[in-house]
Design an enzyme around this catalytic site. Sequence first.
Site, PDB file in Angstrom:
ATOM      1  N   ASP A 291      11.128  -2.558   4.236  1.00  0.00           N
ATOM      2  CA  ASP A 291      11.019  -1.526   5.235  1.00  0.00           C
ATOM      3  C   ASP A 291      11.933  -0.471   4.772  1.00  0.00           C
ATOM      4  OD1 ASP A 291      10.799   0.453   7.198  1.00  0.00           O
ATOM      5  OD2 ASP A 291      11.854  -1.005   8.858  1.00  0.00           O
ATOM      6  N   GLU A 309       8.112   3.894   6.866  1.00  0.00           N
ATOM      7  CA  GLU A 309       8.713   3.011   7.984  1.00  0.00           C
ATOM      8  C   GLU A 309       8.071   3.256   9.348  1.00  0.00           C
ATOM      9  OE1 GLU A 309      12.645   1.629  10.261  1.00  0.00           O
ATOM     10  OE2 GLU A 309      12.664   3.838   9.844  1.00  0.00           O
ATOM     11  N   GLU A 310       7.697   4.477   9.448  1.00  0.00           N
ATOM     12  CA  GLU A 310       6.899   4.872  10.753  1.00  0.00           C
ATOM     13  C   GLU A 310       5.608   4.593  10.679  1.00  0.00           C
ATOM     14  OE1 GLU A 310      10.288   7.855  10.454  1.00  0.00           O
ATOM     15  OE2 GLU A 310       8.505   6.991   9.168  1.00  0.00           O
TER      16      GLU A 310
END
Length: 665
Positions: A291, A309-310
């Site tokens: 990540d 990541e989001e």
Amino acid sequence: MGTEKTWSGLSLTDIYRGKGPWSFSISSVEPSRYHYVLYELPANLQHPPKPHQSSQPFLWDNDHVRMPFSEENLYPLKENGTDVIKLRWTVIQEALSLPINSVNQFEAALNKYNMSLPKFQLLHYFFTEVLQEDESQHFFKTILPRIIKLALRLPELIPCGIPLLAQNRNRSLSLSQLQISCLLANAFLCTFPYKKSVASRYPGVNFISLYSSFERVARKQCICEKIKCILNYFDRITQQEPTGVVTFERKMIPWSNMPKWNTLEDKLGDTRVHISSTGTIEDASGFLQVDFANKNIGGGVLRYGCVQEEIRFIICPELIVSRLFIEQLNGVEAVKIIGVERYSSYTGYGDTFRFSGNFEDSTPHDLFGRRRTSICVIDATKFNKPRDQFQGAMILREVNKAYVGFSCREKENVAPIATGNWGCGAFNGSKQLKTLIQLIACTAAKRDLVYYSFDDEDITKDFYEIYLFLANNQVTIKQLWSILGQFTRSSLNEEKLYPFIKQAYFDSKKQPTISKYFTKEPNSKRGPLEPVPSSSTSKTAPLTVNRSPEHKPSTTNPKKTKLEEELVEELLSSLSEDIIPSSQPETPVMKKFTKLSKVKTKKSSETIVDMLPDTDISAIFDMLDGNANKSESTKEEEKMEIDDYEHGHKGAKNKITDYFNKINK
């Protein structure tokens, strides 16, 4: 016509060693002082595991999450014109028991137990402009009541509080998926108390910022798509309770225990690689999936963020709960998360991100009830000036961070790393440098590497070429570390890094040492001053090397008298010049010897040979060669060099000093 090959290196079948994606070793779930398990073992997947009961609840202190139902969680309000203080959980229950049939009523309910909330502009836009009328009604009549019911079960499902995974501690926390869903239901309803001192270190999970993110017009649509993913998650888990568990592990390695990168003899070619321009990290079954994190875990998942990541957090919402108890990461920390389930499909990236429907996760469970999905959370450094990332301290920080994330307690049959262009988007990282940093970390951690370039065919090709070069020449971490140090001191652009490595490696192979000037090969017609000629087989265009103008190596066999006059000057000038400069600042030993090298020679009737000391001076120069060409040296090693020079070779030093004094007369 067959499809064009989009990957290089070993096939995924070979990376799996022919055993499939689920054959790699796994960590266990065992309660201990380092591993908090908030449910009763074992988890059998037939039904959600029962919550763990404890004599000490830990609901309101500095080492645990401050729970909404704690008796310490008080809330001031007015009743009949009188100021009163009530338990906030009671206020929450009362507010959520009222009918909520519209976004206005939803916002009013949350304002009853939160102070100074911003306007939910994005949420209003979502329900009035994005969803169809029947979709809105389904939410308020069906999904929201189930979310509220789940949220109010918090005292039942997590009666003992949640330990914080604070900085500078190796700690793990295991929760059931049902417990996580309850926490996320409370986050959706914004019930967790806000404390400013905690908010600066823990990102928080309340969805307030998501509901009010309306200022960036270009991101308005993709935020609505994120809300669709969240609603799809709640729609599913409130219809059928999940039965698995998830482990969150905070990892740290003290600086003193980090590998000494300038000493590692591990060969980079021992790491097997698969490099592909297609595919995504989240689809890399069985691997440890990286990540590309923010130091505040989850980054902008509950705001405008919608990149790697989001997106991962929004399609696997169980990851979002980590923001509640994982403190901001420092430079030598990482997080590993095992067992999360994926619930949504998507297309696009950033502004083009779109929810594309439900996702049925077929990943099998391990023996402990976790999905065999493992995620490595590591945060890259953001570089406002891209050239700064080539500074030695910055390279050290990034490789240490990657190593913490990639290392593990298991030593055999560990899963490969699935990664990509870590920190190379908004953080301005160099793809060429980050590929090498992650290769170094994988090699040290004894893991294979699966690299997804996200449609970047150039880096797919170039990274594999430099990998083959490093592997075929058996280049070690130590050697590559030295070359990176040399590139740091150069003024070359970042796109020259790969060619620089090749040229620097070949230059290091043909670099003559001082001892060559004292050794004449049998049957050689070359004069003692002439370095051994060498040729490079590299096809790479040579990089420009700045040479001092006064240095002109002899190419002819000089007469004996000329040799006697120039031997010392020619010999000592070679000490201060390396074709590849040392990546280590000049050591005290070399500083002392450099002072001697500045002595100007004068003609003498005596021959140089007659004046040479009895000491085996070629051995001394061999020692000095080792120090001059050392790629890296710790402070302790430098001190040892000084002591060795002052004590072990004092006699030789005196003879050399007398020798030069004699020349100057």
